[in-house]
Design an enzyme around this catalytic site. Structure first.
Site, PDB file in Angstrom:
ATOM      1  N   CYS A  93     -38.318  54.778  21.420  1.00  0.00           N
ATOM      2  CA  CYS A  93     -37.025  54.649  20.728  1.00  0.00           C
ATOM      3  C   CYS A  93     -37.219  54.358  19.233  1.00  0.00           C
ATOM      4  O   CYS A  93     -37.724  55.202  18.513  1.00  0.00           O
ATOM      5  CB  CYS A  93     -36.154  53.605  21.418  1.00  0.00           C
ATOM      6  SG  CYS A  93     -34.391  53.799  21.009  1.00  0.00           S
ATOM      7  N   HIS A 104     -35.220  55.680  26.557  1.00  0.00           N
ATOM      8  CA  HIS A 104     -35.726  54.490  27.244  1.00  0.00           C
ATOM      9  C   HIS A 104     -35.994  54.792  28.710  1.00  0.00           C
ATOM     10  O   HIS A 104     -35.248  54.357  29.600  1.00  0.00           O
ATOM     11  CB  HIS A 104     -34.720  53.343  27.126  1.00  0.00           C
ATOM     12  CG  HIS A 104     -34.660  52.705  25.786  1.00  0.00           C
ATOM     13  ND1 HIS A 104     -35.611  51.805  25.337  1.00  0.00           N
ATOM     14  CD2 HIS A 104     -33.764  52.838  24.777  1.00  0.00           C
ATOM     15  CE1 HIS A 104     -35.300  51.411  24.110  1.00  0.00           C
ATOM     16  NE2 HIS A 104     -34.191  52.014  23.746  1.00  0.00           N
ATOM     17  N   GLU A 148     -38.011  53.383  30.440  1.00  0.00           N
ATOM     18  CA  GLU A 148     -38.339  52.129  31.123  1.00  0.00           C
ATOM     19  C   GLU A 148     -37.110  51.346  31.580  1.00  0.00           C
ATOM     20  O   GLU A 148     -37.243  50.359  32.323  1.00  0.00           O
ATOM     21  CB  GLU A 148     -39.203  51.242  30.208  1.00  0.00           C
ATOM     22  CG  GLU A 148     -38.459  50.431  29.157  1.00  0.00           C
ATOM     23  CD  GLU A 148     -38.093  51.214  27.899  1.00  0.00           C
ATOM     24  OE1 GLU A 148     -37.660  50.588  26.913  1.00  0.00           O
ATOM     25  OE2 GLU A 148     -38.233  52.462  27.911  1.00  0.00           O
TER      26      GLU A 148
END
Length: 302
Positions: free
Chosen positions: A142, A235, A237
């Protein structure tokens, strides 16, 4: 194989409940194996959440991974206790004389600021310069991806008219690239940001290739050279509920955010979001560790 984490790290309890194999130093030293040494520069405010999310992905491969967390010395965190930082984090001065197989630079909530206005920008530049010589491959996430593209390749960011937040569909542009091995032609991933890359500068740069693209969210996965620098503008994650938590936080701050796109079923806040990106998140981290770290790093750093 397990992921080695600092003894007492709170994320361990969460990971063990999910049957992710973790071990601490005392167990690791009994194994005759060369683990991968991964350094994580965690720039997120709520560091413990990011720790768990990243360790979950790093701990799901056949490779033994030894993780070291790093924080900036020039910025004081206000969302994570000093006790936690002192116990589990190192500063750049403590690691700069070492070599690492991989480095992860996370996102940070500073994207509206020009890079030079970020209070730890000079320190981050020093870290990124060091990584070019001391790290086999860096995975930038990001804002970390935007910072890497700006520092290494001169590609700037531009402010979006509104926050880009939601789960977006992406197309694989280069199915032969090892990083995307096993990916479906179309896959989804979360984005949460106020800025995008300067598309003209990106398109004209000879060293940076876009591997995955979204018609709504733009370039998502980018790579330079043989994978020394990998950039993820979203993102992968994120947990299932992360965008909902961010939305509620922004509402409390009276920012008046738009509802995250393609996230709540039928845009109904009473319905729980469905995770549609988990498998590709694990696959990307597994491919990165295998093809760009393990297969490329020397057994013994000189």
């Amino acid at each position: 194989m397990p992921i080695k984490i600092p003894q007492g790290l709170p994320a361990r309890e969460v990971l063990e409940k999910e049957n992710i194999f973790v071990m601490d130093h005392d167990r690791a030293v009994t194994q005759d194996i060369r683990p991968l040494n991964i350094l994580i520069l965690n720039l997120m405010p709520e560091k413990q959440k990011e720790e768990t999310q990243l360790l979950r992905l790093l701990g799901n491969t056949p490779l033994q991974v030894n993780v070291t967390f790093m924080r900036t010395a020039t910025h004081e965190s206000t969302h994570t206790s000093h006790l936690h930082l002192d116990q589990f984090y190192k500063t750049f001065d403590e690691v700069k004389n070492k070599k690492y197989d991989g480095l992860i630079i996370t996102g940070a909530p500073v994207e509206k600021l020009p890079f030079e206005k970020v209070d730890y920008w000079e320190e981050l530049k020093e870290i990124m310069a060091w990584s070019s010589q001391a790290v086999t491959s860096t995975l930038n996430i990001c804002w970390g991806a935007q910072a890497a593209l700006y520092y290494h390749f001169g590609i700037n960011k531009v402010l979006l008219p509104r926050k880009l937040s939601g789960i977006y569909s992406h197309k694989v542009l280069d199915p032969n690239e090892k990083l995307l091995r096993g990916f479906d032609d179309i896959f989804t991933a979360p984005h949460s940001r106020y800025t995008d890359l300067d598309q003209e500068e990106l398109a004209g740069h000879p060293e940076v290739r876009t591997l995955a693209w979204s018609d709504e969210a733009g370039a998502f996965i980018l790579i330079a050279g043989k994978g020394n620098q990998i950039m993820i503008t979203g993102h992968f994650e994120y947990d299932t509920e992360t965008l909902a938590t961010e939305y509620s936080r922004d509402l409390k701050k009276k920012i008046h955010p738009d509802l995250p796109e393609h996230y709540f079923p039928e845009d109904d806040l009473s319905k729980n979001p469905v995770n549609s990106w988990r498998s590709h998140a694990h696959l990307l981290f597994s491919n990165w560790l295998n093809y760009y770290v393990y297969q490329e790093t020397p057994y013994k750093w000189e």
